[in-house]
Every structure is written in structure tokens, then in C-alpha cells.
Design a protein around this motif. Structure first.
Motif, PDB file in Angstrom:
ATOM      1  N   SER A  99       0.837  -1.205   0.000  1.00  0.00           N
ATOM      2  CA  SER A  99       0.000   0.000   0.000  1.00  0.00           C
ATOM      3  C   SER A  99       0.871   1.255   0.000  1.00  0.00           C
ATOM      4  O   SER A  99       0.542   2.253  -0.656  1.00  0.00           O
ATOM      5  N   THR A 100       1.976   1.194   0.711  1.00  0.00           N
ATOM      6  CA  THR A 100       2.905   2.334   0.738  1.00  0.00           C
ATOM      7  C   THR A 100       3.450   2.606  -0.657  1.00  0.00           C
ATOM      8  O   THR A 100       3.616   3.763  -1.058  1.00  0.00           O
ATOM      9  N   LEU A 101       3.726   1.557  -1.415  1.00  0.00           N
ATOM     10  CA  LEU A 101       4.216   1.719  -2.784  1.00  0.00           C
ATOM     11  C   LEU A 101       3.197   2.480  -3.627  1.00  0.00           C
ATOM     12  O   LEU A 101       3.558   3.413  -4.366  1.00  0.00           O
ATOM     13  N   LEU A 102       1.924   2.099  -3.539  1.00  0.00           N
ATOM     14  CA  LEU A 102       0.900   2.801  -4.319  1.00  0.00           C
ATOM     15  C   LEU A 102       0.832   4.270  -3.930  1.00  0.00           C
ATOM     16  O   LEU A 102       0.742   5.151  -4.790  1.00  0.00           O
ATOM     17  N   LYS A 103       0.869   4.543  -2.625  1.00  0.00           N
ATOM     18  CA  LYS A 103       0.797   5.927  -2.160  1.00  0.00           C
ATOM     19  C   LYS A 103       2.041   6.722  -2.582  1.00  0.00           C
ATOM     20  O   LYS A 103       1.950   7.921  -2.870  1.00  0.00           O
ATOM     21  N   SER A 104       3.185   6.052  -2.639  1.00  0.00           N
ATOM     22  CA  SER A 104       4.406   6.729  -3.098  1.00  0.00           C
ATOM     23  C   SER A 104       4.318   7.032  -4.592  1.00  0.00           C
ATOM     24  O   SER A 104       4.741   8.099  -5.051  1.00  0.00           O
ATOM     25  N   ILE A 105       3.762   6.104  -5.366  1.00  0.00           N
ATOM     26  CA  ILE A 105       3.573   6.335  -6.801  1.00  0.00           C
ATOM     27  C   ILE A 105       2.674   7.544  -7.030  1.00  0.00           C
ATOM     28  O   ILE A 105       2.917   8.366  -7.920  1.00  0.00           O
ATOM     29  N   LEU A 106       1.661   7.680  -6.173  1.00  0.00           N
ATOM     30  CA  LEU A 106       0.711   8.788  -6.305  1.00  0.00           C
ATOM     31  C   LEU A 106       1.219  10.081  -5.683  1.00  0.00           C
ATOM     32  O   LEU A 106       0.538  11.107  -5.726  1.00  0.00           O
ATOM     33  N   GLY A 107       2.415  10.034  -5.055  1.00  0.00           N
ATOM     34  CA  GLY A 107       2.994  11.226  -4.467  1.00  0.00           C
ATOM     35  C   GLY A 107       2.483  11.557  -3.077  1.00  0.00           C
ATOM     36  O   GLY A 107       2.774  12.639  -2.548  1.00  0.00           O
ATOM     37  N   GLN A 108       1.748  10.646  -2.458  1.00  0.00           N
ATOM     38  CA  GLN A 108       1.234  10.894  -1.114  1.00  0.00           C
ATOM     39  C   GLN A 108       2.298  10.657  -0.049  1.00  0.00           C
ATOM     40  O   GLN A 108       2.270  11.279   1.017  1.00  0.00           O
ATOM     41  N   ILE A 109       3.219   9.729  -0.317  1.00  0.00           N
ATOM     42  CA  ILE A 109       4.323   9.430   0.590  1.00  0.00           C
ATOM     43  C   ILE A 109       5.603   9.448  -0.250  1.00  0.00           C
ATOM     44  O   ILE A 109       5.660   8.776  -1.288  1.00  0.00           O
ATOM     45  N   PRO A 110       6.629  10.177   0.145  1.00  0.00           N
ATOM     46  CA  PRO A 110       7.839  10.233  -0.693  1.00  0.00           C
ATOM     47  C   PRO A 110       8.586   8.904  -0.698  1.00  0.00           C
ATOM     48  O   PRO A 110       8.596   8.172   0.296  1.00  0.00           O
ATOM     49  N   PHE A 111       9.173   8.565  -1.840  1.00  0.00           N
ATOM     50  CA  PHE A 111      10.065   7.409  -1.915  1.00  0.00           C
ATOM     51  C   PHE A 111      11.304   7.689  -1.071  1.00  0.00           C
ATOM     52  O   PHE A 111      11.771   8.827  -0.985  1.00  0.00           O
ATOM     53  N   LEU A 112      11.838   6.647  -0.443  1.00  0.00           N
ATOM     54  CA  LEU A 112      13.127   6.778   0.242  1.00  0.00           C
ATOM     55  C   LEU A 112      14.253   6.853  -0.771  1.00  0.00           C
ATOM     56  O   LEU A 112      15.308   7.450  -0.511  1.00  0.00           O
ATOM     57  N   ALA A 113      14.025   6.237  -1.930  1.00  0.00           N
ATOM     58  CA  ALA A 113      14.989   6.296  -3.045  1.00  0.00           C
ATOM     59  C   ALA A 113      14.224   5.969  -4.317  1.00  0.00           C
ATOM     60  O   ALA A 113      13.147   5.385  -4.275  1.00  0.00           O
ATOM     61  N   GLY A 114      14.801   6.342  -5.466  1.00  0.00           N
ATOM     62  CA  GLY A 114      14.172   6.021  -6.736  1.00  0.00           C
ATOM     63  C   GLY A 114      13.027   6.963  -7.069  1.00  0.00           C
ATOM     64  O   GLY A 114      12.825   7.993  -6.426  1.00  0.00           O
ATOM     65  N   SER A 115      12.259   6.574  -8.120  1.00  0.00           N
ATOM     66  CA  SER A 115      11.224   7.481  -8.604  1.00  0.00           C
ATOM     67  C   SER A 115      10.141   6.716  -9.347  1.00  0.00           C
ATOM     68  O   SER A 115      10.297   5.548  -9.704  1.00  0.00           O
ATOM     69  N   ALA A 116       9.041   7.422  -9.589  1.00  0.00           N
ATOM     70  CA  ALA A 116       7.958   6.927 -10.432  1.00  0.00           C
ATOM     71  C   ALA A 116       7.587   8.030 -11.412  1.00  0.00           C
ATOM     72  O   ALA A 116       7.478   9.204 -11.028  1.00  0.00           O
ATOM     73  N   LYS A 117       7.398   7.669 -12.683  1.00  0.00           N
ATOM     74  CA  LYS A 117       7.083   8.658 -13.710  1.00  0.00           C
ATOM     75  C   LYS A 117       5.891   8.193 -14.528  1.00  0.00           C
ATOM     76  O   LYS A 117       5.867   7.064 -15.032  1.00  0.00           O
ATOM     77  N   PHE A 118       4.886   9.081 -14.649  1.00  0.00           N
ATOM     78  CA  PHE A 118       3.713   8.769 -15.455  1.00  0.00           C
ATOM     79  C   PHE A 118       3.949   9.174 -16.903  1.00  0.00           C
ATOM     80  O   PHE A 118       4.702  10.114 -17.194  1.00  0.00           O
ATOM     81  N   GLY A 119       3.249   8.454 -17.807  1.00  0.00           N
ATOM     82  CA  GLY A 119       3.355   8.762 -19.223  1.00  0.00           C
ATOM     83  C   GLY A 119       2.407   9.872 -19.649  1.00  0.00           C
ATOM     84  O   GLY A 119       1.762  10.526 -18.824  1.00  0.00           O
ATOM     85  N   ALA A 120       2.308  10.052 -20.960  1.00  0.00           N
ATOM     86  CA  ALA A 120       1.493  11.135 -21.517  1.00  0.00           C
ATOM     87  C   ALA A 120       0.005  10.832 -21.386  1.00  0.00           C
ATOM     88  O   ALA A 120      -0.430   9.687 -21.557  1.00  0.00           O
ATOM     89  N   ASN A 121      -0.767  11.869 -21.067  1.00  0.00           N
ATOM     90  CA  ASN A 121      -2.236  11.804 -21.012  1.00  0.00           C
ATOM     91  C   ASN A 121      -2.760  10.771 -20.013  1.00  0.00           C
ATOM     92  O   ASN A 121      -3.857  10.229 -20.186  1.00  0.00           O
TER      93      ASN A 121
END
Length: 640
Positions: free
Chosen positions: A367-389
Motif C-alpha cells: 500500500s505504501t508503494l501505491l501511495k508513493s507512486i501517487l505522491g502521497q508518501i515520498p520514496f526513500l529512493a528512486g522514482s515513479a514517472k507517469f506517461g502522456a495523457n
């Protein structure tokens, strides 16, 4: 031998009939699942069968020699003892025998004992009975069951009253299994169990010496444990000699036959009645009309087939398509403290139309991973990037997106103020919220109602990328099946966390397994994932044994051959799906082009422009789908 039998059993509540005329039979070694819509009284029926409450009508009989164990839903063990000491109470007769054996051993060793032969005979008999009843293995049996329910030796001395509600529920089930009654009756035994424990429980129950009767919303559990299904409705109980998946097919077949028989008889009735009406007053045909009237009077008229299951009705429809690259997670580590990460590095990519399940042990940070992907909880390292549209919709298992102080109606209407009230009410009705429900406060709703309300909000936002955290929690089987269907038909992308193996099997095209050390991707559903784990375990075991190079190479070649076959099957499924999508898109394009030739459109520039925009979007999607189809087809040809 029949252990338990219910005959014409019924139950009413405040004048409302829950069920009636239920006939049910439990044989030695039966594996029975009870299913039916929420509110039909499955728990009430279990209580009647277990002897907790009497029926309002009918009777329940049980073999006098049989023993019965019943575990109510979410019931927890209440004891001041430690975990292991509480489990030992199940074996008090054996412990008493063991104490008596030690006393006899001391007497045998005592030279002053009179009637030594009698003492020896008594000891021999007691030792025989003790061994037959697993006297030398009962502590190992306790350890095995406790280990299956995730209680390791370090926990054995923990006081039970210090445990959580879920842990006490697991212990109550563990103790019941150790008691080994002839019939176990279980109400939602899969609550509070993680995936590993569910698998252990399924294997235990499949090999259990007695009979099992259970209610469960876990279709995978029902598929792998039970061999009979009783569907309970308000009007009767229908019996099926199969597991859950077989029941669904047989039920559909029975329903189709029932409608066919009913419609055939109705046609015959109409034909006879028409003849009677036309000819009863005519002297020349009165006798024939009277004969047909008698036929009608003697006819055993079939009831109109009914469906007692009230079902949710909804779809997810994105407003616009996303790009092909939907999400990229790169070297991500999740957690709340840098010196105590939960999992990482995590790497995976999400493409358009993917259905990806995220799995892993409790507490690993799904669940923490999903919230980090959505920007609700910061990643401790690494990143998530959404595509176009990409437009994301999020389902939160904790339901924190709902406003507890609002009414059901305002919870939806406040987000869509331009939508007429009658339309909002109609949408809520599709999610089984009636006129009374819509004025209730959100805080007063049950867990299942809140889940349906959150799904209502999600469906109305028309996003093209759905991120779902345990979406089947709180949903009954009917609602879960509707959700499965809606997500399968969704013209977008889905990333979800779930412990529901049936749901994963029905939906997932990939699985991302999360562990403290990172992530691993499996290109398939839950059953495929299990196959891969078994293969990996077999390879690991082979590596620990002394083998020659040739057998090792043969094993690798065999595994590669199986992997190639699986990949080929996967590509074939993808090619078939893309062909179906192309057919659908071509049909959409034909419809739009036909609309563009209408007189009112030819004279209205704005209508023509909107249709042209729709046609351009469909053509673009067709081009993208054709490109994917060509790539997959070429890859498939290369493997053949």
C-alpha cells in the motif's frame, strides 16, 4: 454415513423470511461450501446447523456418535493462558494418560510393587492406546498447526490476551483444527489470513479426516477446498456437486434450461387459452375447447425463473486514452524511515491496457508503494514517472477518501454539481443504494457499502489508469464478480494490490512480487506465478544436491522449453486480444462514419467537427493497436 441432515429448515427475522425449505446433507468427508447473496442468512443457517439456535421451521438431525466444531465469523480466542498452553488443553486426556503411564513405569521399577503382571498388562494397554491416539506426536502436531498460522516458537509463551483481534481469530481456528471434530463448520475462516496462510489452510482442509462445511467470500478458497456447493436463496437451497467455478457454469446452464422450459410452457398455455377463448361458445367446437380447458386446469404450471441475487451494475469508461507508456517505477525504495526501509529496489513498467497485480507478505509496503507512486508518501529512493495523457483514479482500502459527515447523495453530488439529482440517484441505484440509503450518513454505512460508494466515485471520474488497493475487501461474491467483469472490460490500464487469488487469476496479466529485497515480475496470473515458484524451488533444491553437469544442462533445457511454450501461449492470447480490439475499433469507426452522413449532421458544422474528432481518435487507436498486433504476430511467428 450421514453426519448431519437439515430438512425443510427456515428462518424469519422481524416478519421477513430469510430462507425457507432448506434441505442439506453432510456425509463423511464432505467438503461443502454455502454461497448466496448478502442478507440471505448464511450465518443464521450455520448457527442452526451447529445447534447454536433452533430453526423457525423444519429440523436438523445429527449422528449421535459424531462430534461437531463451529467457528463463528471473526470470533477470537479469549484466554489468560499462553499460546502453547492453550493449545495443550485440547490434549488433556492424552496428557492424563501420559501422567498415568509415568506412574505405572515407576510402579514397574519399584521392587515392592504387588501384582507386577497386572501392572504390566495395564501399562501395555495404556501405552497402546496412547500411541494410537498420537500421544507421541501431539506436541509436534501443535507446532505444525501454529506454524501454519504464522505463530513461531518465539511466540509460544505470549499471553493470548495481549494478542490482536486478528491473531486471536487465527488461534481460535488453530485450536478447532487440533480438536479434530467429525464435522467442522466455519463462517468466513479466511478473514485475517494472508496468502501463505490461506494456502496452508487449504491443504490442511483438503486432507482433513472429517467433514467441512464453510461459508466464504474467497472464491479461490472455495475452488480448491470444496467439492459441493449449496446455494442458499430466500426460497430454497440448490445443490451442486462441484467446486465454485463448476457451480457458476452449472447454475448458468440450469438457468438457461429453466427459462427454456418456462417459455415453452407459456407458449403452450397461450396456444391452449387462445383456442378456448375462440371456441368455447361455438357449438361445433365446444367439446374441443372444454378438453383444452381441462388440460390447462391439470397443467403443473412452472414458476417464472427468478434470480435472488441483487447485483451491482456499473462500468469504468475513460474519457480519453492514455499514451502507450503509462508508468515507470525505477529503483524505488519504500518506507517511512531511511534507516528502516520496507522494500527496495523496486522496478517495473506499466503499459497501456496492462492489468498488473502487486503481491507480497503483510507489512512489506504494498500500500505504501501505491501511495508513493501517487505522491502521497515520498520514496526513500528512486522514482515513479507517469506517461502522456495519464489520468489516475485511486481506490483506497482504508476508505479515507470518503467524507464521513456527508450523506451518500452529497458524497457523489458535491463532486458532480452539474449532474441532475435524478441522474446521481440513478447511478447510486446501480450500486445498490436505494432511496433510504442515499440520505444516510457515510459514517453509518457498513464496510461493504462504503466500498461500493468509493467504487461509485471512481466510476464517475472516467480516468484511464486505475490504481486499486485491495478493492475486493468488504465486497460480497456477487459484487466482486461484477468488479472483475468491469475491470476486464475497462478500456484502460489497471495496477492493483490484492490478496484475493481468484480476483488476481481473473484479471492479472502480470504479477509484481514485492519482498524486502526488491521486486520480481512474472508474466502471467496467480496460477502461473505458483508454477514459477515451484520451478524455482525445484531448481534451488537441485542446486543443493551433487549433480553432474549433463543432468543440470538437461534440466535447464527442459525449463527453457517450458518457458518458451508458455511465452508462445501468452503471445497467442495477446494477438487474439489485439485482433478483437481491432474488430471493435473498426465497428466504432463504421458507426461514426454512418452518423456523419445523417442530414442533421451534414448541415451542422459543430456536430460534424465532434464526430470527426471522435473518428480521428478511433483511427489513432487503430493505428496503435495495429502496430502492437504486427509486433506480437512477428514475435509469435519467430517462435513457431
Amino acid at each position: 454415513m450421514i453426519i448431519l441432515q437439515a430438512q425443510q429448515v427456515g428462518r424469519s427475522f422481524d416478519g421477513h423470511e430469510l430462507f425457507s425449505r432448506v434441505n442439506l446433507e453432510v456425509q463423511d468427508h464432505s467438503r461443502i461450501g454455502l454461497v448466496g447473496p448478502n442478507g440471505v442468512g448464511k450465518t443464521s443457517l450455520l448457527e442452526i446447523l451447529a445447534g447454536v439456535n433452533p430453526p423457525d421451521s423444519g429440523q436438523v438431525t445429527m449422528s449421535k456418535s459424531a462430534t461437531l466444531g463451529y467457528l463463528a465469523q471473526d470470533s477470537g480466542l479469549d484466554s489468560s493462558r499462553s499460546i502453547f498452553d492453550e493449545m495443550l488443553t485440547v490434549f488433556e486426556p492424552l496428557m492424563a494418560m501420559e501422567t498415568r503411564m509415568h506412574e505405572l513405569e515407576a510402579a514397574i521399577a519399584d521392587p515392592t510393587t504387588a501384582d507386577l503382571d497386572g501392572v504390566m498388562k495395564q501399562y501395555d494397554q495404556l501405552q497402546h492406546d496412547f500411541a494410537e491416539q498420537n500421544g507421541y506426536g501431539y506436541q509436534a502436531e501443535i507446532r505444525n498447526v501454529l506454524h501454519g498460522f504464522k505463530f513461531d516458537e518465539e511466540t509460544y509463551d505470549m499471553p493470548i490476551h495481549n494478542l490482536s483481534g486478528g491473531e486471536r481469530s487465527r488461534l481460535a481456528l488453530a485450536k478447532l483444527l487440533l480438536e479434530r471434530p467429525d464435522l467442522i463448520i466455519l463462517d468466513e475462516p479466511t478473514n485475517h489470513l494472508d496468502i501463505d496462510t490461506l494456502g496452508w489452510l487449504e491443504n490442511y482442509l483438503k486432507n482433513y479426516a472429517g467433514a467441512v462445511l464453510t461459508v466464504s467470500h474467497d472464491q479461490y478458497f472455495l475452488d480448491h477446498v470444496v467439492t459441493e456447493i449449496y446455494e442458499i436463496t430466500q426460497h430454497h437451497a440448490e445443490h451442486y456437486n462441484t467446486n465454485y467455478s463448476g457451480y457458476l457454469k452449472q447454475k448458468a446452464d440450469r438457468q438457461a434450461l429453466a427459462w427454456k422450459a418456462y417459455e415453452k410452457q407459456q407458449a403452450e398455455i397461450d396456444k391452449l387459452q387462445t383456442f378456448v377463448d375462440k371456441n368455447i361458445v361455438r357449438a361445433s367446437t365446444t367439446k374441443q375447447a372444454q378438453s383444452r380447458r381441462k388440460q390447462l386446469e391439470k397443467m403443473d404450471v412452472l414458476d417464472r425463473p427468478i434470480n435472488d441475487n441483487q447485483r451491482v451494475h456499473f462500468r469504468f469508461t475513460p474519457d480519453k486514452p492514455s499514451g502507450n507508456e503509462v508508468l515507470s517505477v525505477d529503483d524505488a525504495t519504500v518506507g517511512y524511515e531511511a534507516d528502516a526501509p520496507m522494500a527496495g529496489p523496486i522496478n517495473f513498467k506499466v503499459k497501456k491496457f496492462d492489468r498488473i497485480a502487486i503481491i507480497g507478505p503483510n507489512g512489506v509496503g504494498k500500500s505504501t508503494l501505491l501511495k508513493s507512486i501517487l505522491g502521497q508518501i515520498p520514496f526513500l529512493a528512486g522514482s515513479a514517472k507517469f506517461g502522456a495523457n495519464v489520468l489516475t483514479g485511486y481506490y483506497d482500502q482504508d476508505q479515507t477518501q470518503l467524507h464521513l459527515n456527508k450523506t451518500v447523495l452529497s458524497e457523489i453530488w458535491d463532486d458532480h454539481v452539474t449532474t441532475p439529482e435524478k441522474d446521481i440517484r440513478g447511478i447510486l441505484a446501480a450500486f445498490l443504494f436505494d432511496e433510504n440509503d442515499v440520505q444516510k450518513s457515510v459514517a453509518s454505512l457498513s464496510g461493504g457499502q462504503k466500498a461500493r460508494l468509493e467504487l461509485t466515485k471512481l466510476a464517475m471520474n472516467h480516468d484511464n489508469f486505475l490504481i486499486l488497493d485491495e478493492p475486493t475487501n468488504h465486497l460480497d461474491i456477487n459484487s466482486k464478480e461484477v468488479l472483475e467483469s468491469a475491470l476486464a472490460d475497462f478500456d484502460g490500464t489497471v495496477l492493483f494490490v490484492s490478496h484475493d487469488r481468484y480476483f488476481i487469476n481473473q484479471l492479472a496479466t502480470q504479477i509484481i512480487a514485492i519482498s524486502p529485497d526488491g521486486s520480481q515480475t512474472y508474466l502471467g496470473d496467480w496460477d502461473y506465478y505458483q508454477e514459477k515458484l515451484a520451478e524455482q524451488q525445484a531448481v534451488a533444491e537441485a542446486d543443493t544436491t551433487e549433480t553432474t553437469a549433463a543432468p543440470a544442462q538437461a534440466a535447464v533445457a527442459y525449463q527453457q522449453s517450458k518457458e518458451d511454450q508458455r511465452q508462445q501461449r501468452k503471445l497467442q492470447r495477446e494477438v487474439d486480444q489485439l485482433e478483437a480490439q481491432l474488430n471493435d475499433l473498426e465497428s466504432k469507426a463504421d458507426v461514426i462514419q454512418t452518423q456523419m452522413t445523417a442530414d442533421d449532421v451534414l448541415t451542422d458544422y459543430q456536430k460534424m467537427q465532434r464526430l470527426q474528432d471522435d473518428l480521428d481518435a478511433v483511427n489513432a487507436q487503430m493505428a496503435e493497436t495495429e502496430h502492437q498486433w504486427e509486433e506480437k504476430s512477428l514475435a509469435l511467428e519467430a517462435m513457431q
